[in-house]
Design a protein around this motif. Structure first.
Motif, PDB file in Angstrom:
ATOM      1  N   VAL A 316      33.783  13.603 -19.720  1.00  0.00           N
ATOM      2  CA  VAL A 316      34.775  14.139 -18.785  1.00  0.00           C
ATOM      3  C   VAL A 316      34.613  15.653 -18.660  1.00  0.00           C
ATOM      4  O   VAL A 316      34.606  16.218 -17.553  1.00  0.00           O
ATOM      5  CB  VAL A 316      36.205  13.786 -19.240  1.00  0.00           C
ATOM      6  CG1 VAL A 316      37.241  14.548 -18.413  1.00  0.00           C
ATOM      7  CG2 VAL A 316      36.448  12.288 -19.115  1.00  0.00           C
ATOM      8  N   ALA A 320      32.807  17.440 -15.298  1.00  0.00           N
ATOM      9  CA  ALA A 320      33.706  18.324 -14.551  1.00  0.00           C
ATOM     10  C   ALA A 320      33.110  19.711 -14.394  1.00  0.00           C
ATOM     11  O   ALA A 320      33.435  20.437 -13.442  1.00  0.00           O
ATOM     12  CB  ALA A 320      35.058  18.412 -15.252  1.00  0.00           C
ATOM     13  N   ARG A 321      32.226  20.090 -15.297  1.00  0.00           N
ATOM     14  CA  ARG A 321      31.559  21.395 -15.219  1.00  0.00           C
ATOM     15  C   ARG A 321      30.249  21.336 -14.452  1.00  0.00           C
ATOM     16  O   ARG A 321      29.498  22.313 -14.431  1.00  0.00           O
ATOM     17  CB  ARG A 321      31.314  21.938 -16.627  1.00  0.00           C
ATOM     18  CG  ARG A 321      32.602  22.310 -17.360  1.00  0.00           C
ATOM     19  CD  ARG A 321      32.311  22.664 -18.805  1.00  0.00           C
ATOM     20  NE  ARG A 321      33.540  23.038 -19.504  1.00  0.00           N
ATOM     21  CZ  ARG A 321      33.882  24.278 -19.792  1.00  0.00           C
ATOM     22  NH1 ARG A 321      33.096  25.283 -19.431  1.00  0.00           N
ATOM     23  NH2 ARG A 321      35.006  24.539 -20.433  1.00  0.00           N
ATOM     24  N   LEU A 449      41.957  20.667 -17.016  1.00  0.00           N
ATOM     25  CA  LEU A 449      41.058  20.082 -18.002  1.00  0.00           C
ATOM     26  C   LEU A 449      40.958  20.894 -19.288  1.00  0.00           C
ATOM     27  O   LEU A 449      40.934  20.311 -20.380  1.00  0.00           O
ATOM     28  CB  LEU A 449      39.673  19.889 -17.386  1.00  0.00           C
ATOM     29  CG  LEU A 449      38.631  19.213 -18.281  1.00  0.00           C
ATOM     30  CD1 LEU A 449      39.089  17.820 -18.676  1.00  0.00           C
ATOM     31  CD2 LEU A 449      37.281  19.144 -17.564  1.00  0.00           C
TER      32      LEU A 449
END
Length: 486
Positions: A316, A320-321, A449
């Motif tokens: 995750v 996301a990066r 996040l």
């Protein structure tokens, strides 16, 4: 003439004995000085396939959604049905194995697992696939409930920790290869081969187990099976895991989540009450009065929570990066790789006479410090690689020693029940690791996040602290239970 005919004819109804009696190993194998390693190797087939199957199936979600025109919530039941069935049946399978033979139940389990895997590959619908996964989990429960018991009853007492380390390494290898193998199979041959790949391995394991596994010498006879106890145990574990999963973001009303937890608590209380009163309990609660067993199971649950939590968190964070799924999978490999390295090489690096309790404390201390790094270090590839590797090394030191303490405190006649307890606790730790990390990310919500990942790291750190405490409270002297195999 009549007398000769009667004497030479086989006894009536002899054929069921072929299906219900354990056959001994060939004398040539049984007499080998280190022949017990062959039995451990046979058990490692099941350990490897169980973890490979657990980590490989998630790679099929996209293809299943496309082929069956299903939602992600529906497709998740391919994993959820398997996990819930497995956790519910581990202790009953161990109980039956203690009574009827661990080798027998293990081989039947592999047969069911292999046939169900083939059926999963031919599933015409998502509903059929979920049903076949339940059957596959029933076979896996018969295997996993007996795997630890077969290792501990095959290996000499002084080599038990090494044998359990090899088994743990086989599990870690299956876990590490799952994403890579699954991605390759789905992208080239299709999702059905994720299940069909189990078939040839299952056939080899059945043949190897027949010739290499020892018969069961010490048994616990069961007058009757505790079906109400099984129902209560299954209800407690299933509703508890469903409640945690529902609270992690599934579209379920809050009142339904509360009801699930109430049912879980009620069923759990009913199960304990019944086990205390019935003459043929499913679970011998006196085993939990042994400190090494009780605290060891707490440590096992916490350790597997720490092992599986990062499998949710790291992908995750990295995707996301902007990282790819392949990159995230390769980074994650550092965790099971460290686990396998420490589980197999720990006895060579640490003093041979070091007590199991000390090994548990050392391992738990290492992965606690590593997990603490998730709270302060930037969650980049460069920072995650050493953190995951150290976490795996600590868990690889902790898990075999912790399992050796548990199984060494359980009489040989109840080792199947004990193995079922260990594996059920592992399954619950696995589910909680996934669910609680997902819950932390979900509760962070609009906070973003970075905040969610810190909350998830805090959950893993709390579980690590529990593992340290459980190891500290375990008795200082290692038990000396003797096991025998034939």
């Amino acid at each position: 003439m009549a007398t000769d005919t009667t004497t030479s004819s086989p006894p009536p109804r002899r054929w069921p004995a072929v299906l219900t009696a354990e056959r001994p190993r060939p004398e040539g194998i049984r007499s080998l000085p280190n022949g017990w390693w062959l039995a451990v190797g046979a058990v490692c087939f099941g350990a490897f396939m169980g973890q490979l199957d657990a980590s490989i199936v998630t790679l099929t979600y996209g293809s299943l959604r496309t082929e069956f025109h299903a939602s992600l919530a529906a497709v998740e039941w391919v994993s959820l049905a398997y996990l819930l069935t497995l956790v519910a049946l581990l202790v009953p399978a161990g109980r039956l194995a203690d009574a009827h033979g661990r080798k027998l139940l293990y081989l039947y389990g592999f047969a069911v697992f292999t046939l169900a895997s083939a059926a999963c590959g031919f599933a015409p619908s998502l509903t059929a696939l979920v049903a076949f996964r339940v059957l596959q989990a029933a076979g896996a429960a018969m295997m996993q409930a007996n795997s630890v018991a077969l290792v501990t009853t095959s290996a000499p007492r002084r080599r038990m920790r090494s044998a359990l380390g090899v088994q743990a390494a086989a599990q870690a290898l299956g876990l590490a290869l799952g994403p890579t193998v699954g991605g390759a199979l789905v992208s080239t041959l299709g999702w059905r081969w994720v299940f069909w790949v189990n078939v040839p391995v299952g056939v080899l394991a059945l043949v190897g187990g027949h010739y290499l596994l020892p018969r069961t010498r010490a048994r616990t006879r069961v007058a009757r099976f505790d079906w109400p106890g099984l129902f209560l145990l299954a209800s407690a574990t299933t509703t508890a895991l469903l409640g945690v999963s529902a609270a992690s973001g599934l579209p379920v009303p809050d009142w339904a989540v509360a009801v699930l937890f109430v049912v879980a608590a009620s069923a759990g209380w009913g199960f304990v009450r019944r086990q205390r009163r019935t003459t043929a309990p499913l679970l011998d609660l006196t085993l939990l009065r042994v400190r090494a067993v009780a605290f060891g199971l707490v440590g096992a649950l916490s350790g597997y929570l720490v092992l599986f939590g990062p499998l949710v968190l790291v992908p995750v964070v990295l995707t996301a990066r902007g990282s790819s799924d392949l990159t995230a999978g390769l980074v994650l490999t550092a965790l099971p790789a460290g686990f396998a390295l420490a589980a197999t090489g720990g006895d060579r690096l640490l003093p041979r006479g070091l007590p199991d309790r000390t090994r548990c404390l050392a391992g738990a201390g290492v992965f606690t410090l590593a997990v603490a790094g998730l709270l302060v270090a930037p969650l980049t590839i460069g920072a995650l690689l050493p953190v995951l590797a150290l976490t795996g090394l600590g868990l690889g030191m902790f898990t075999p020693a912790n399992n050796a303490m548990i199984m060494g405190s359980i009489p040989a006649r109840s080792s199947g029940t004990g193995g079922g307890l260990v594996n059920m606790t592992r399954g619950q730790g696995t589910a909680l690791g996934v669910a609680l990390v997902t819950l932390a990310l979900h509760l962070a919500g609009s906070a973003g996040l970075p905040t969610g990942s810190r909350w998830a790291a805090a959950v893993l750190l709390a579980a690590s602290a529990v593992a340290v405490g459980a190891a500290w409270l375990t008795p200082r002297t290692d038990p000396g239970t003797t096991h025998a195999a034939s």
